[in-house]
Design an enzyme around this catalytic site. Structure first.
Site, PDB file in Angstrom:
ATOM      1  CD  GLU A   1      -2.134   1.774   2.075  1.00 34.23           C
ATOM      2  OE1 GLU A   1      -2.339   1.846   3.227  1.00 34.23           O
ATOM      3  OE2 GLU A   1      -1.691   2.971   2.288  1.00 34.23           O
TER       4      GLU A   1
ATOM      5  CB  CYS B   1      -1.782   6.751   2.689  1.00 34.94           C
ATOM      6  SG  CYS B   1      -2.521   5.327   4.093  1.00 34.94           S
TER       7      CYS B   1
END
Lengths: 492, 492
Positions: free
Chosen positions: A237, A274
């Site tokens: 990720e 993020c």
């Protein structure tokens, strides 16, 4: 009665050499895979309880290493234990096994044998911890919870930003596991060095990798995983720019609340999420610029996680600021005395950003771009140029004629699509998707948060005509674990 | 009334340039994704019906190009149309969407927004056809059926072994699609050259690759897919050695039927199946050797698919025969007059094969190895050295004390584990798993046959707080398509 303050709790450093950790993980693998899901769920609950109990001892260590606040970190302990409990519930419920049975049928052409399909754990998993969630995405975070739930031992690689906390957290988890008589070696820690991480991914005993971190680091490790003699899946990720599209109608109706929401979201946690909205894509509007400028003038100083991350932020910021087509809305600064930063915002036109794709790279920290579009054609060209992202959103009134097209273009590029809310804040629940097309993640189909995160660490096996007594319990005729099953095509 | 034989049906060659095919696929992508699953299912059924109807015209082309028999190829047409119909049923049923809904809950900490998760198609998929199933694993085979069912346009790369058949089959499918007013460009064909295949995987409009073929070809293409600026998933089903373990008890009880079953399975279709049992792992037993020798002496000549495949078979066979530790049981031969081959079988000890791992590579064609073990320790060392395989089996009586360990070791390395049956024969059904750990497949979790093959060509998206009217139908409150859904953690 004594009223003396107790001495701070100390934790034994559980760090192992990579070779020893992988050997222990391999040894634990068969035992862990054979545990009934309900028993594994109990182990996850035991770790969660131990983490909650140790929270007051762990949070000060986390504060010292991450510069995050007590409130934030205390909340994050609850998030991390909640993730472990969600995974415990997922495996108790049993649907994650995907049990699918086709009974023998001699009348078919060709005759069909008895076929029973189920997901099994992959084996030892390497988990690379992120910097920005010292509990929730770190050594005992989402990836570890999902891998253990799947029945895979975990070798955790700590983030160099919080090594002492990582040691303490794993010590707490290992204590809980030992007390519950869990398979030894099911959760181990190696040191935080780059080399240890490389050795871990290369180790032939590791069957999959979960990673949360930078694009550069993630892609380098992904390459190592792919180039092994026996390649393994790498679930990275990585970074994401997370665009938010504002319609002209929404801007007129709700300018000030959009400005407030956007500033709150992109500066939250000093922009170190993020899911930070990196692009606000809005119609050309001088009042919007002005409102953003005013709002940012009041933004407080914030500490960044580490000096390295702060320096990388300043480097990224300079790449943006030095691009000729970019104009400043608000230029933040670094306060050396307190080692803190203030947020920055730049503006660029939709037509210009398409010509300067480096502006579509994530800049980790409290900064964002206002991308101004002149009309629908302008917007559409921009949307088609967007890279894969974890999340994308719209701020809209709901009845704009262009809205279906905007949502469709965002959906084509995002793992999560959001309406009139902001992308920071990722619920840990069944329906969450935290992942997305490359470069947001290395595997577009998978999620690193929520119930389906477990799927990454399993593979399917079909048992053909195996006598009942030799079948895994979830596949036996009597269904002793009472798991949901699809039999002859019908879900039960 | 005329009794003249009708002229053979001719087919228009639909071959396109890679660039044109990808452009057409991209254009079809949005339209195809928007079709309701039931409508896509109708298209798959229409293709299946057209394929069945054209079977008698297609089989002679397939016979000429593949040297396979009319009976086999006629059966395979039914298998291919059956695959298309299974996929139609899968998408009508709706569970493949994985709809998962968590309703908003303001009482949670933090409050949870409305979250709705569903699988969406990846976009244009490249399908590389296999040589050995001109219908069932070729341009209109499993991968194409699964990708179209998922809502992904397909650009098919024909196998050079049967280019004319590939053109005819795609022409039939395109005719059915045109008649059903399907999105133009949803199924196209490129030429069979190596370069066309490379260009296809490199094309930025392609979002995933399905491949069935050799390990060498598959790994080369996988590398191209991984090294693109925007890497894409590569689902390669490669070669496999498919070991069968015979227990001492089973050998005593059923020697002759095991010999008969093994010879039948490894020579079926001239050994040109990815599920061919390449290793018969049995106790040292001179009667077994003798029975195998006798059985193979009667094995008929068989044609191989192409001269290239036959030459590769002879090369692979010479690598086995030239290994010092290997002894011949039966040495087959090549009959130049009829261009046919007869099967070969060699023997090697369990301890020796572990030292010569090239003997664990697949040799595509009618050959296998008898691997003789002296005892349980010998067997266990061998099992631990086995590579990942598509299928593995045991021939056992069922009550052997070592059986659970054998099954567990095989399960750790195989996609399918079989009891007292043979691995050739792969049912197309819900519970099939056709895949396995590397090197059997590039992605251990996925299957290329059966209902779950569709999962490879989808990814998850979560819609957050999106107004009902803007949601895809399967996520809307009223559930107009009546798909199965998990709501607040409970399956409905």
């Amino acid at each position: 009665m004594s009223t003396a303050t107790p001495a701070p709790r100390t934790f034994v450093d559980p760090t192992m050499l990579v070779d020893d950790a992988c050997a222990a993980a391999l040894q634990a693998s068969a035992r862990l895979a054979l545990l009934a899901p309900a028993r594994r769920a109990d182990l996850l609950d035991a770790i969660a309880a131990a983490l909650d109990a140790a929270g007051p001892d762990l949070v000060p260590i986390a504060m010292a290493e991450s510069r995050l606040t007590q409130v934030r970190l205390t909340g994050e302990v609850g998030r991390a234990s909640g993730q472990l409990r969600l995974m415990a519930n997922v495996i108790r419920q049993g649907a994650y096994l995907g049990v699918t049975i086709d009974e023998a049928d001699a009348n078919l052409t060709p005759p069909r044998p008895d076929l029973r399909r189920m997901m099994i754990p992959l084996g030892p998993v390497a988990v690379f911890a992120a910097s920005n969630f010292p509990f929730a995405f770190s050594v005992l975070g989402n990836d570890t919870a999902a891998a253990l739930a799947a029945g895979c031992p975990v070798v955790a690689k700590p983030n160099p930003g919080h090594p002492r906390l990582s040691q303490a957290v794993i010590a707490v988890a290992q204590g809980a596991l030992a007390q519950a008589n869990a398979p030894k070696g099911m959760l181990t820690l190696i040191d935080s060095s780059l080399q240890a991480g490389i050795d871990l991914v290369r180790d032939d005993r590791i069957e999959a990798v979960g990673f949360t971190g930078s694009q550069r680091g993630g892609l380098a490790l992904a390459k190592i995983a792919a180039d092994r003699p026996r390649p393994i899946p790498f679930f990275g990720e990585l970074g994401s720019i997370n665009p938010i599209v504002v319609t002209a109608e929404a801007l007129v109706a709700r300018r000030s609340s959009i400005v407030e929401g956007f500033i709150g979201s992109f500066t939250l946690g000093a922009g170190q999420f993020c899911t930070k909205p990196g692009l606000l894509i809005a119609p050309v509007d001088s009042e919007l610029r002005e409102a953003l400028r005013t709002g940012l003038a009041q933004a407080p100083d914030q500490a960044m996680l580490t000096d390295n991350i702060r320096d990388a932020f300043h480097h990224g910021l300079s790449l943006v600021a030095d691009t000729a087509v970019v104009t400043p809305i608000h230029v933040g600064h670094h306060v050396p005395e307190t080692n803190t930063v203030t947020p920055s915002l730049y503006a660029v036109s939709a037509t210009d950003i398409v010509q300067h794709p480096h502006l579509l790279d994530e800049c980790f920290g409290p900064t964002a771009l206002l991308v101004e579009y002149a009309g629908e054609d302008d917007l559409r060209v921009l949307l088609e140029a967007l890279p894969g992202v974890l999340a994308a959103g719209v701020q809209a009134q709901g009845d704009e004629s262009m809205l279906p097209v905007v949502l469709s273009e965002l959906t084509a590029r995002a793992g999560r699509v959001i309406f009139n809310e902001w992308p920071t804040g990722v619920a840990v629940t069944w329906a969450m998707q935290h992942g997305g097309p490359f470069p947001a993640a290395t595997r577009p189909e998978s999620t690193s948060v929520g119930a389906y995160a477990i799927d990454r660490f399993m593979r399917a096996v079909t048992w053909q005509s195996i006598p009942d007594a030799l079948l895994p319990q979830p596949l036996q005729h009597a269904n002793p674990l009472q798991v949901p099953r699809r039999v002859n095509g019908v879900q039960h």
